[in-house]
Scaffold this active site. Sequence first.
Site, PDB file in Angstrom:
ATOM      1  N   GLU A 108     -69.043  59.934 -15.944  1.00  0.00           N
ATOM      2  CA  GLU A 108     -69.030  58.838 -16.918  1.00  0.00           C
ATOM      3  C   GLU A 108     -67.674  58.727 -17.604  1.00  0.00           C
ATOM      4  OE1 GLU A 108     -71.225  56.680 -17.132  1.00  0.00           O
ATOM      5  OE2 GLU A 108     -73.098  57.543 -16.405  1.00  0.00           O
ATOM      6  N   ASP A 255     -75.090  55.591  -5.122  1.00  0.00           N
ATOM      7  CA  ASP A 255     -74.583  54.213  -5.070  1.00  0.00           C
ATOM      8  C   ASP A 255     -73.063  54.066  -4.972  1.00  0.00           C
ATOM      9  OD1 ASP A 255     -74.381  55.251  -7.612  1.00  0.00           O
ATOM     10  OD2 ASP A 255     -75.418  53.608  -8.619  1.00  0.00           O
ATOM     11  N   GLU A 349     -86.132  49.418 -14.565  1.00  0.00           N
ATOM     12  CA  GLU A 349     -85.354  50.543 -14.058  1.00  0.00           C
ATOM     13  C   GLU A 349     -85.829  50.966 -12.674  1.00  0.00           C
ATOM     14  OE1 GLU A 349     -82.391  52.984 -15.742  1.00  0.00           O
ATOM     15  OE2 GLU A 349     -82.417  50.875 -15.152  1.00  0.00           O
ATOM     16  N   GLU A 367     -75.533  45.292 -12.781  1.00  0.00           N
ATOM     17  CA  GLU A 367     -75.353  45.282 -11.330  1.00  0.00           C
ATOM     18  C   GLU A 367     -75.833  43.986 -10.669  1.00  0.00           C
ATOM     19  OE1 GLU A 367     -74.814  49.316 -12.663  1.00  0.00           O
ATOM     20  OE2 GLU A 367     -76.466  47.907 -13.006  1.00  0.00           O
ATOM     21  N   THR A 453     -66.163  50.623 -10.207  1.00  0.00           N
ATOM     22  CA  THR A 453     -67.610  50.543 -10.374  1.00  0.00           C
ATOM     23  C   THR A 453     -67.995  50.170 -11.798  1.00  0.00           C
ATOM     24  OG1 THR A 453     -69.684  51.680  -9.821  1.00  0.00           O
ATOM     25  CG2 THR A 453     -68.003  52.958 -11.011  1.00  0.00           C
TER      26      THR A 453
END
Length: 909
Positions: A108, A255, A349, A367, A453
């Site tokens: 993160e 991902d 989710e 996304e 991302t």
Amino acid sequence: MGRQTTYAFSFFCFRNQVLEMFDHAYSNYMEHAYPADELMPLTCRGRVRGQEPSRGDVDDALGKFSLTLIDTLDTLVVLNKTKEFEEAVKKVIKDVNLDNDIVVSVFETNIRVLGGLLGGHSVAIMLKEKGEYMQWYNGELLHMAKELGYKLLPAFNTTSGLPYPRVNLKFGVRHPEARTGTESDTCTACAGTLILEFAALSRFTGTSIFEEYARKALDFIWEKRQRSSNLVGVTINIHTGDWVRKDSGVGAGIDSYYEYLLKAYVLLGDDSFLERFNTHYDAIMRYISQPPLLLDVHIHKPMLNARTWMDSLLAFFPGLQVLKGDIRPAIETHEMLYQVIKKHNFLPEAFTTDFRVHWAQHPLRPEFAESTYFLYKATGDPYYLEVGKTLIENLNKYARVPCGFAAMKDVRTGSHEDRMDSFFLAEMFKYLYLLFADKEDMIFDIEDYIFTTEAHLLPLWLSTTNQTISKKNASTEYTELDDSNFDWTCPNTQILFPNDPMFAQSIREPLKNVVDKSCPRGISRAEESLGSGPKPPLRARDFMASNPEHLEILKKMGVSLIHLKDGRVQLVQHAVQAASSLDAEDGLRFMQEMIELSSQQQKEQQLPPRAVQIVSHPFFGRVVLTAGPAQFGMDLSKHKAGTRGFVATIKPYNGCSEITNPEAVKEKIALMQRGQCMFAEKARNIQKAGAIGGIVIDDNEGSSSDTAPLFQMAGDGKNTDDITIPMLFLFSKEGNIILDAIREYEAVEVLLSDKAKDRATIFKGKMIPNYIIDSNLEMENMDQKSSENDSHKPNSEEAPSESQDAEAVSEEPEGGGESSGVGDPDPLSPASTDSVSMADEDPHTSGPTEASALEPACSPGDSQPQEQNTQTEANSKAHWDSKVQPMESILADWNEDIEAFEMMEKDEL
């Protein structure tokens, strides 16, 4: 890209509405939360780590470094808020401290903070070059990024090169005060989503170490991929490289690993990244993609689904497919996701394959908006502007609160959570604005940048700057693929659909009602004739040979099922017998899936044969029985000493329930019969009873390793890491050797190992009769001569050619077992490419029976079993049903087994 005139005014208003929504969120963060990391929009205050109740791993993104402001820097420039950007940069330089004694997530912190600083630096130097703004700027954000980069480097202090998942910004990892560094696992995305930011930092600064570390982590993950499926798992051990979670998908945990392989090629121009992406993408489309769904599978058994639900993070994947140039599946999956959103207002989710809510939260993830933007760029279809409009309206109607936008605690009830993550400002408003903005609305050309991302902007000119890393690893192996569908340049979205502006609509139309359970392909489906309503076509992996409904579907598809004499099931399709042309098409697809399923099961996890060696009197290691391995339990190839112990027959003999004679089994190797339940279930039961190993004996009378291909025992579709004892499989003839020995000598000791041990090793330090030592030498000489003769013989076991006809043979094991993806009681996966599927049939049991293996065939007549094999097996077994033979006769038979085993070793089976 232009848009139709009728949309111009309406969507000009939505562009301005996006700006107003951003101002509402950003101004409330600055007013009520800054310098805290995030805004708590329900209570109108900042979230400071340590001052609020812990939320677990979610809080690892917070490092007391004004996260939201850093994450929003380049968004301000995209939205043409250059004055606010200049003020924000000054605040970051003046106020942000990166030397806090706090443990943060490496992943993160990299994508949000390091990426935010680099994105801010990228647009700052662009504005400075334009001459109006940021004239005072002297690379301060880059200096902060470099400082942060060095603070993340201690996390890479592992033998594998994979980083620890967390690092202390002040003390690193192994410092006594670091309070981290004890972790052993990390997610694939966590270790594989570093290359863009770290390479950009190296290219901007000329310091190569960052790019080197990120490349090493990517290289290690690539080397650890599952070679037969080319998939990666969700979680990996950072020290050993073993896969901890062996399920694979394109959502949470994996991902952005795939995303960064493709984007690293775009940004850095390194062909190896594209080769890796293409290899993975081929596997994704082969196993995970089940249009319009994207379902997780097992990396070792990719034809088996690992779960029945999808998580919302996979919504990025259609956007990545656009970048790849594979538009059709992108449109299909995006449309499915949009139908879910229209049903629940937001994307939950997680949601099931029948589109019910699995996890009800929605933390305002961007996304889906990202994929919507890329699909609009690719197709120019105004439909995606309508999708963006829906997103804006739902955000304002359901998530907007006086102090910002609040995450949804439950999309079903509309309840809120006191949370507004930094990515909402970093990504959501960036993509929504770009969706509605014309080129003239931008103060720079967005095509000159690539999105990370976290949607941070990195300039493409970095590909030619400070190239200190060699581009190609010559030692890296790649899977040979048909490269005809792999473009080596990024697709030009302006010419993807020059002749068919309705292309996207034609793909979406069949999926309009998919969430409401309306059949998207018409109503003449075989399933509907059963009176149970519309259903998707029957998939090969779901087929159960004893399910009457499945048999009726097969009949409608023109597929007939034949039970062969050897217990297998043969499937043959005659398209002219199908109920309709659509059903015939489904039948052909079903047969093709069956053939592919068989091929995959024959190829996956090829394990060599194992050995069961009888070491007690009077055998003393002479008898070596060829045994089939298991896909679970102790790996005997890694335990060279093997497992040695006396054998004991368990009660009940099938091992399918709790063992009733544990005192006889404890510290011994348990003997049990095949059938009536899963192999893994048997293993768990005997392990619980205290057994140190297990031998499963085939219940098919007369079966022998001399005439039947070797098999390996498959798991039950669940996690089998709890099974730690070795398990081996013996055919009937070999199993009867042990059973007869027990009847004759009572105490029989065996050695389970990866291959036969020489008797000197077995009896090292123990007394052994001289005649055994003498005969040992004689047999070794005889074995050597036999091996020399065998080396000149052609290999009679060659893989059969795969049939081009739509015909297959499927295993039908016993009923009564649990169905869970694998589904078969005692499923046996072929352990060699020439294996033939065998089936268990028990006339006394009935229940669900699911095909687990099959074999292509040329015609119904060609695939009939040969009866002479059965006769030969019966004759070869006859003397074992009578009294035990003299020692000389027994040794002669056993010597044949030894020779056969050594020959298989030579053939490297």
